[in-house]
Scaffold this motif. Structure first.
Motif, PDB file in Angstrom:
ATOM      1  N   ILE A 145      -2.816 -69.912  45.758  1.00  0.00           N
ATOM      2  CA  ILE A 145      -2.258 -69.154  47.031  1.00  0.00           C
ATOM      3  C   ILE A 145      -2.413 -70.277  48.327  1.00  0.00           C
ATOM      4  O   ILE A 145      -3.448 -70.718  48.515  1.00  0.00           O
ATOM      5  CB  ILE A 145      -2.775 -67.734  47.415  1.00  0.00           C
ATOM      6  N   ASN A 146      -1.174 -70.559  48.771  1.00  0.00           N
ATOM      7  CA  ASN A 146      -1.127 -71.736  49.970  1.00  0.00           C
ATOM      8  C   ASN A 146      -0.960 -71.000  51.304  1.00  0.00           C
ATOM      9  O   ASN A 146      -1.480 -71.354  52.376  1.00  0.00           O
ATOM     10  CB  ASN A 146      -0.340 -72.773  49.647  1.00  0.00           C
ATOM     11  N   ASN A 147      -0.331 -69.741  51.491  1.00  0.00           N
ATOM     12  CA  ASN A 147      -0.297 -69.059  52.685  1.00  0.00           C
ATOM     13  C   ASN A 147      -0.370 -67.693  52.489  1.00  0.00           C
ATOM     14  O   ASN A 147       0.118 -67.064  51.368  1.00  0.00           O
ATOM     15  CB  ASN A 147       1.075 -69.631  53.393  1.00  0.00           C
ATOM     16  N   MET A 148      -0.130 -66.842  53.404  1.00  0.00           N
ATOM     17  CA  MET A 148      -0.083 -65.321  53.597  1.00  0.00           C
ATOM     18  C   MET A 148       1.045 -64.933  52.944  1.00  0.00           C
ATOM     19  O   MET A 148       1.005 -63.929  52.199  1.00  0.00           O
ATOM     20  CB  MET A 148      -0.433 -64.923  55.055  1.00  0.00           C
ATOM     21  N   LEU A 149       2.318 -65.677  53.145  1.00  0.00           N
ATOM     22  CA  LEU A 149       3.347 -64.962  52.590  1.00  0.00           C
ATOM     23  C   LEU A 149       3.410 -64.928  51.103  1.00  0.00           C
ATOM     24  O   LEU A 149       3.698 -64.094  50.463  1.00  0.00           O
ATOM     25  CB  LEU A 149       4.523 -66.093  53.080  1.00  0.00           C
ATOM     26  N   GLU A 150       2.705 -66.240  50.484  1.00  0.00           N
ATOM     27  CA  GLU A 150       2.568 -66.067  48.875  1.00  0.00           C
ATOM     28  C   GLU A 150       1.607 -64.849  48.613  1.00  0.00           C
ATOM     29  O   GLU A 150       1.820 -64.336  47.475  1.00  0.00           O
ATOM     30  CB  GLU A 150       2.124 -67.340  48.755  1.00  0.00           C
ATOM     31  N   ILE A 151       0.737 -64.600  49.297  1.00  0.00           N
ATOM     32  CA  ILE A 151      -0.153 -63.499  48.830  1.00  0.00           C
ATOM     33  C   ILE A 151       0.722 -62.067  48.783  1.00  0.00           C
ATOM     34  O   ILE A 151       0.580 -61.495  47.816  1.00  0.00           O
ATOM     35  CB  ILE A 151      -1.386 -63.217  49.876  1.00  0.00           C
ATOM     36  N   ASP A 152       1.573 -61.997  49.658  1.00  0.00           N
ATOM     37  CA  ASP A 152       2.215 -60.820  49.708  1.00  0.00           C
ATOM     38  C   ASP A 152       3.339 -60.682  48.360  1.00  0.00           C
ATOM     39  O   ASP A 152       3.424 -59.666  47.988  1.00  0.00           O
ATOM     40  CB  ASP A 152       3.184 -60.516  51.132  1.00  0.00           C
ATOM     41  N   GLU A 153       4.070 -61.978  48.193  1.00  0.00           N
ATOM     42  CA  GLU A 153       4.710 -62.119  47.241  1.00  0.00           C
ATOM     43  C   GLU A 153       4.135 -61.885  45.915  1.00  0.00           C
ATOM     44  O   GLU A 153       4.570 -61.137  44.950  1.00  0.00           O
ATOM     45  CB  GLU A 153       5.270 -63.440  46.981  1.00  0.00           C
ATOM     46  N   VAL A 154       2.919 -62.245  45.490  1.00  0.00           N
ATOM     47  CA  VAL A 154       2.271 -61.966  44.381  1.00  0.00           C
ATOM     48  C   VAL A 154       1.770 -60.540  43.980  1.00  0.00           C
ATOM     49  O   VAL A 154       1.806 -60.046  43.328  1.00  0.00           O
ATOM     50  CB  VAL A 154       1.009 -63.107  44.426  1.00  0.00           C
ATOM     51  N   LYS A 155       1.231 -60.032  45.297  1.00  0.00           N
ATOM     52  CA  LYS A 155       0.874 -58.608  45.156  1.00  0.00           C
ATOM     53  C   LYS A 155       1.925 -57.918  44.727  1.00  0.00           C
ATOM     54  O   LYS A 155       2.002 -56.638  44.205  1.00  0.00           O
ATOM     55  CB  LYS A 155       0.269 -58.342  46.498  1.00  0.00           C
ATOM     56  N   SER A 156       3.234 -58.311  45.588  1.00  0.00           N
ATOM     57  CA  SER A 156       4.455 -57.206  45.243  1.00  0.00           C
ATOM     58  C   SER A 156       4.760 -57.382  43.530  1.00  0.00           C
ATOM     59  O   SER A 156       4.998 -56.378  43.131  1.00  0.00           O
ATOM     60  CB  SER A 156       5.534 -58.004  46.018  1.00  0.00           C
ATOM     61  N   PHE A 157       4.759 -58.563  43.204  1.00  0.00           N
ATOM     62  CA  PHE A 157       4.935 -58.943  41.768  1.00  0.00           C
ATOM     63  C   PHE A 157       4.117 -57.944  40.818  1.00  0.00           C
ATOM     64  O   PHE A 157       4.315 -57.399  39.903  1.00  0.00           O
ATOM     65  CB  PHE A 157       4.834 -60.322  41.288  1.00  0.00           C
ATOM     66  N   PHE A 158       2.603 -58.004  41.140  1.00  0.00           N
ATOM     67  CA  PHE A 158       1.924 -57.446  40.414  1.00  0.00           C
ATOM     68  C   PHE A 158       1.979 -55.651  40.545  1.00  0.00           C
ATOM     69  O   PHE A 158       1.944 -55.337  39.538  1.00  0.00           O
ATOM     70  CB  PHE A 158       0.305 -57.590  41.213  1.00  0.00           C
ATOM     71  N   ASP A 159       2.503 -55.337  41.665  1.00  0.00           N
ATOM     72  CA  ASP A 159       2.638 -53.818  41.854  1.00  0.00           C
ATOM     73  C   ASP A 159       3.810 -53.596  40.859  1.00  0.00           C
ATOM     74  O   ASP A 159       3.774 -52.473  40.405  1.00  0.00           O
ATOM     75  CB  ASP A 159       2.963 -53.434  43.296  1.00  0.00           C
ATOM     76  N   LYS A 160       5.036 -54.280  40.963  1.00  0.00           N
ATOM     77  CA  LYS A 160       5.973 -54.023  40.063  1.00  0.00           C
ATOM     78  C   LYS A 160       5.677 -53.915  38.575  1.00  0.00           C
ATOM     79  O   LYS A 160       6.313 -53.415  37.901  1.00  0.00           O
ATOM     80  CB  LYS A 160       7.204 -54.864  40.365  1.00  0.00           C
ATOM     81  N   ASN A 161       4.799 -54.916  38.078  1.00  0.00           N
ATOM     82  CA  ASN A 161       4.613 -55.258  36.662  1.00  0.00           C
ATOM     83  C   ASN A 161       3.277 -54.649  36.267  1.00  0.00           C
ATOM     84  O   ASN A 161       3.053 -54.664  35.037  1.00  0.00           O
ATOM     85  CB  ASN A 161       4.567 -56.750  36.404  1.00  0.00           C
ATOM     86  N   ARG A 162       2.309 -54.227  37.179  1.00  0.00           N
ATOM     87  CA  ARG A 162       1.112 -53.659  36.832  1.00  0.00           C
ATOM     88  C   ARG A 162       1.009 -52.547  35.769  1.00  0.00           C
ATOM     89  O   ARG A 162       0.447 -52.846  34.521  1.00  0.00           O
ATOM     90  CB  ARG A 162       0.417 -53.088  37.997  1.00  0.00           C
ATOM     91  N   GLU A 163       1.895 -51.716  35.634  1.00  0.00           N
ATOM     92  CA  GLU A 163       1.953 -50.377  34.822  1.00  0.00           C
ATOM     93  C   GLU A 163       2.276 -51.149  33.517  1.00  0.00           C
ATOM     94  O   GLU A 163       1.789 -50.863  32.345  1.00  0.00           O
ATOM     95  CB  GLU A 163       2.841 -49.394  35.104  1.00  0.00           C
ATOM     96  N   LYS A 164       3.375 -51.753  33.564  1.00  0.00           N
ATOM     97  CA  LYS A 164       3.861 -52.628  32.117  1.00  0.00           C
ATOM     98  C   LYS A 164       2.798 -53.249  31.421  1.00  0.00           C
ATOM     99  O   LYS A 164       2.379 -53.176  30.419  1.00  0.00           O
ATOM    100  CB  LYS A 164       4.958 -53.333  32.498  1.00  0.00           C
ATOM    101  N   CYS A 165       1.961 -54.112  32.176  1.00  0.00           N
ATOM    102  CA  CYS A 165       0.842 -54.966  31.836  1.00  0.00           C
ATOM    103  C   CYS A 165      -0.401 -54.059  31.287  1.00  0.00           C
ATOM    104  O   CYS A 165      -0.849 -54.263  30.217  1.00  0.00           O
ATOM    105  CB  CYS A 165       0.191 -55.867  32.778  1.00  0.00           C
ATOM    106  N   LEU A 166      -0.648 -53.063  31.804  1.00  0.00           N
ATOM    107  CA  LEU A 166      -1.619 -51.880  31.361  1.00  0.00           C
ATOM    108  C   LEU A 166      -1.275 -51.483  30.001  1.00  0.00           C
ATOM    109  O   LEU A 166      -1.999 -51.254  29.151  1.00  0.00           O
ATOM    110  CB  LEU A 166      -1.669 -50.991  32.403  1.00  0.00           C
ATOM    111  N   ASN A 167       0.209 -51.108  30.088  1.00  0.00           N
ATOM    112  CA  ASN A 167       0.537 -50.469  28.683  1.00  0.00           C
ATOM    113  C   ASN A 167       0.135 -51.601  27.549  1.00  0.00           C
ATOM    114  O   ASN A 167      -0.037 -51.062  26.348  1.00  0.00           O
ATOM    115  CB  ASN A 167       1.895 -50.081  28.699  1.00  0.00           C
ATOM    116  N   LYS A 168       0.606 -52.629  27.754  1.00  0.00           N
ATOM    117  CA  LYS A 168       0.457 -53.738  26.846  1.00  0.00           C
ATOM    118  C   LYS A 168      -1.012 -53.974  26.633  1.00  0.00           C
ATOM    119  O   LYS A 168      -1.389 -54.080  25.159  1.00  0.00           O
ATOM    120  CB  LYS A 168       1.156 -55.103  27.260  1.00  0.00           C
TER     121      LYS A 168
END
Length: 202
Positions: A145-168
């Motif tokens: 991560i290089n800046n705070m904006l990237e943190i928000d982008e990564v967390k948003s991506f994880f929130d969207k994909n978390r349940e799918k990853c957990l199921n896998k």
């Protein structure tokens, strides 16, 4: 002639063990075994699998396989791990399945408070070992991560994909533990002599 026969026999003995180098597949990617070791403190064992071209120093994703022979309850062990994460203020979620005597634990680790920083997502499944104690499988993904904006982008991506990853991860079959030493992609003999470079081989 005798030397040639000995050399051929040596190659025939070595090749099957190299060709059988373990790997796992997850989410469309192949991960090869890179590190394997037993802890002298508690007898636990770890296997680490990395994507092609990645190592301990530069990995973006990994699969870990663990055996904890002295942890007789996967659920209680997962609870203790969650408590440790809480003690360092690491966000985590624990899901327990009493029926299968198993648990899922996911959490976030932050490697630095300054930029650039490493943000790491971890998902663990704990279940009863068929031999003794507890076994676990881990999927981890990390981001630079290089800046705070990237943190928000990564967390948003994880929130969207978390349940799918957990199921896998929940559906992953925990592979058989490799109980010989592998150091940095190399098979280590009993005396610690590195005999073969097996990085990237199946």
């Amino acid at each position: 002639m005798k030397r040639i026969l000995i050399a051929v026999l040596f190659i025939l003995i070595i090749l099957p063990s190299v060709a059988a180098m373990p790997f796992v597949k997850f989410n469309g990617n192949k991960y090869s075994l890179y590190f394997s070791a037993k802890s002298p403190e508690d007898g636990s064992f770890i296997n680490e699998y990395y994507k092609s071209g990645e190592t301990y120093e530069n990995w973006t994703e990994l699969i870990g396989v663990y055996h904890y022979p002295n942890e007789y309850s996967p659920i209680e062990f997962a609870k203790s791990m969650s408590e440790q994460l809480n003690s360092i203020s690491s966000p985590n979620t624990l899901m327990i399945n009493d029926t299968s005597n198993s648990a899922l634990l996911d959490f976030i680790l932050v490697d630095s408070s300054r930029m650039p920083m490493i943000l790491e997502f971890n998902l663990f499944k704990y279940e009863k070992s068929p031999v003794c104690g507890t076994v676990a499988i881990q999927y981890a993904k990390r981001y630079l991560i290089n800046n705070m904006l990237e943190i928000d982008e990564v967390k948003s991506f994880f929130d969207k994909n978390r349940e799918k990853c957990l199921n896998k991860v929940e559906k992953l079959k925990i592979p058989e533990l490799v109980t010989y030493n592998i150091e940095r992609g190399k098979y280590v003999k009993n005396e610690g002599i590195i005999s073969e470079d097996i990085t990237g081989l199946d």
